[in-house]
Scaffold this active site. Structure first.
Site, mmCIF file in Angstrom:
data_model
loop_
_atom_site.group_PDB
_atom_site.id
_atom_site.type_symbol
_atom_site.label_atom_id
_atom_site.label_comp_id
_atom_site.label_asym_id
_atom_site.label_seq_id
_atom_site.Cartn_x
_atom_site.Cartn_y
_atom_site.Cartn_z
ATOM 1 N N HIS A 48 27.444 53.915 101.319
ATOM 2 C CA HIS A 48 27.810 53.045 102.446
ATOM 3 C C HIS A 48 27.437 51.608 102.105
ATOM 4 C CE1 HIS A 48 28.500 52.684 106.964
ATOM 5 N NE2 HIS A 48 27.995 51.503 106.664
ATOM 6 N N HIS A 94 29.286 47.668 102.089
ATOM 7 C CA HIS A 94 30.414 46.759 102.317
ATOM 8 C C HIS A 94 30.429 45.708 101.209
ATOM 9 C CE1 HIS A 94 31.315 48.220 106.422
ATOM 10 N NE2 HIS A 94 30.010 48.514 106.433
ATOM 11 N N HIS A 107 32.686 54.812 110.788
ATOM 12 C CA HIS A 107 31.483 54.300 111.438
ATOM 13 C C HIS A 107 31.443 54.831 112.869
ATOM 14 C CE1 HIS A 107 31.413 51.558 108.076
ATOM 15 N NE2 HIS A 107 30.430 50.837 108.561
ATOM 16 N N GLU A 153 26.292 54.185 115.778
ATOM 17 C CA GLU A 153 25.383 53.062 115.544
ATOM 18 C C GLU A 153 25.183 52.367 116.881
ATOM 19 O OE1 GLU A 153 24.962 49.104 112.667
ATOM 20 O OE2 GLU A 153 26.944 49.920 113.125
ATOM 21 N N ASP A 176 24.207 49.260 103.473
ATOM 22 C CA ASP A 176 25.144 48.652 104.413
ATOM 23 C C ASP A 176 25.579 47.259 103.944
ATOM 24 O OD1 ASP A 176 26.742 48.593 106.649
ATOM 25 O OD2 ASP A 176 25.109 48.427 108.098
ATOM 26 N N ASP A 177 24.830 46.234 104.298
ATOM 27 C CA ASP A 177 25.092 44.835 103.919
ATOM 28 C C ASP A 177 23.766 44.231 103.452
ATOM 29 O OD1 ASP A 177 27.944 44.592 105.227
ATOM 30 O OD2 ASP A 177 26.642 45.426 106.781
#
Length: 328
Positions: A12, A14, A192, A195, A273-274
């Site tokens: 996962h 981005h 997604h 969350e 994630d980021d």
């Protein structure tokens, strides 16, 4: 115990969200783009909440304007991943940002990303595959165009399809056509959910989109029956603890539900994630999970094996990654 050096599989990530701030600032200076307001005095990305995070993310992405920009981005991101011990990663890429959902332009961006990824594999030993991702808050019509781009380029490098963005925009069923299109093209599916939306959002996503993996999925912990269902059905959770803590979903690492989900039999994996937005790396995630839950090397091996079992790549690539993990 040091866990930072353990080999890792990340599901996962981005691509634009993994852009180092220094990379974006340098690219903005080259292009004479004013990004005032998205960095703090130390040069880090700055935002107040998830929705402002999305705006900062899209502003930073705005300086990525050509296939060559994405090639440079890919090289920078994979260098960071490899330095953190990642041997295989799947990254979310979107035709929304790469050619405005025009299939011809998307092919050019994709070729540049893939060429950079292959160079990184030769130099750093990290393998990358792509998951084409529609942006939920851009709406279902644009998602259909994104799905067509994904279907046209499905193959040994584009291996999956997903949805990201504001989980509270629209309903999962609005994107069912796009997921059906990707499924018919042979792409594996992730979404997604869980969350910012609660257990009902996860149920709706599973019913409407039928993904085999969920991005985040952590709020399932609020519903024991749903936790049991996820465990029984083998739905893989792409858990990003550092992201959840940084965005305020949980007040700290020890309150994060990843350990409880794992103990309940859910298939949990760990991702960033980021990462620069949340001041994290895969090595940092492993270290903090060890500190918070006293996970040992055996637990991290189970996490990595779960991630390997859940990869979307072809069998030959999966076997190569398995051998690499064994050697490590």
């Amino acid at each position: 115990m040091s866990v930072a050096s353990l080999p890792k599989v990340e599901l996962h990530l981005h691509l634009e969200g993994a852009a180092p701030p220094s990379f974006i600032r340098g690219l903005a200076a080259e292009k004479h783009v004013d990004l005032t307001g998205i960095f703090d005095t130390r040069g880090h990305y700055v935002y107040r909440d998830f929705w402002e995070f999305l705006k900062v993310y899209e502003a930073a992405t705005g300086v990525l304007q050509s296939p060559e920009d994405y090639a440079r981005l890919t090289r920078a991101v994979l260098a960071d991943c490899a330095a953190s011990g990642v041997v295989y990663a799947e990254t979310f890429v979107s035709p929304d940002f790469c050619g405005g959902r025009d299939v011809g332009a998307w092919r050019d961006y994709l070729a540049a990303i893939r060429e950079a990824a292959e160079a990184a594999e030769r130099s750093d030993g990290i393998t990358l595959r792509g998951i084409v991702t529609c942006i939920r808050h851009f709406g279902p019509e644009k998602a259909r165009e994104t799905a067509l781009c994904a279907a046209e380029t499905a193959g040994d490098w584009v291996v999956g399809f997903g949805i990201a963005g504001d989980e509270q925009a629209g309903a999962p069923k609005d994107f069912a056509w796009s997921f059906d299109c990707a499924r018919e093209a042979g792409l594996r599916l992730t979404a997604h959910a869980g969350e910012w939306g609660g257990p009902d959002a996860i149920r709706d996503t599973l019913a409407a989109l039928r993904p085999e993996r969920l991005g985040h999925g952590v709020r399932a912990i609020e519903d024991p029956a749903l936790v049991d269902r996820l465990a029984e059905d083998g739905i893989v959770l792409e858990v990003c603890p550092g992201s959840n803590v940084a965005l305020g979903l949980y007040p700290g690492w020890r309150s994060h539900p990843i350990d409880r989900l794992a103990r309940a039999g859910c298939k949990v994996t760990v991702s960033t994630d980021d990462p620069p937005f949340f001041h994290t790396t895969m090595a940092h995630e492993f270290e903090r999970l060890h500190d918070a839950f006293d996970w040992d090397e055996g637990e991290f091996d189970r996490i990595t094996r779960t991630a390997l079992d859940a990869v979307f790549c072809d069998a030959d690539t999966k076997a190569r990654i398995a051998k690499r993990l064994e050697r490590a």
